[in-house]
Design a protein around this motif. Sequence first.
Motif: not given
Length: 169
Positions: A105-124
Amino acid sequence: MVMPDKSRYVYLYLPSAEDKARWENLAEEAGVPLSRFVIEVVESKLAEESDFKPRSELVKEISKLRSKNKELQDDLKQKKIVLEKYETELKRYRSQVFVENKFEGVRKYNRELIAVLKQGIVLDSYKLLEELGIDPNDSQLVKAVSQQLEELVAYGLVTSTKRGWRWAG
């Protein structure tokens, strides 16, 4: 004849003789003795200031307010704990689709995860989990985040570097 009760006397020292004369004139105009005039003026002023309370009443009120404040703080603390548990449970529920191997089926990705990654910084990984509010010891949630990251890498939206994860999309 009734003898005056000396315990009820109040001695008042006015700033000047003129002030005393002025008060006596005002009392005379009102048609009452000076003592009655002073009592009426003070009582009417106290009635106007409904906030005026004796010290004992204020102490009791402060005590009640403190106990009510303590009760509300304890209640808020309990509600925060329950809310945290519900939020963790919700994260588990939403991440369940990434943990199951045979999901269709269709999976919804975690919006918080996407928002944190879109900050443009490298995160361990640890910093990423911290930003998401996920306990690193919660293996199910960690696995779900890892699965989402792997799929985002496969789609070309995220890149994995030596220092951590970075948004590429």
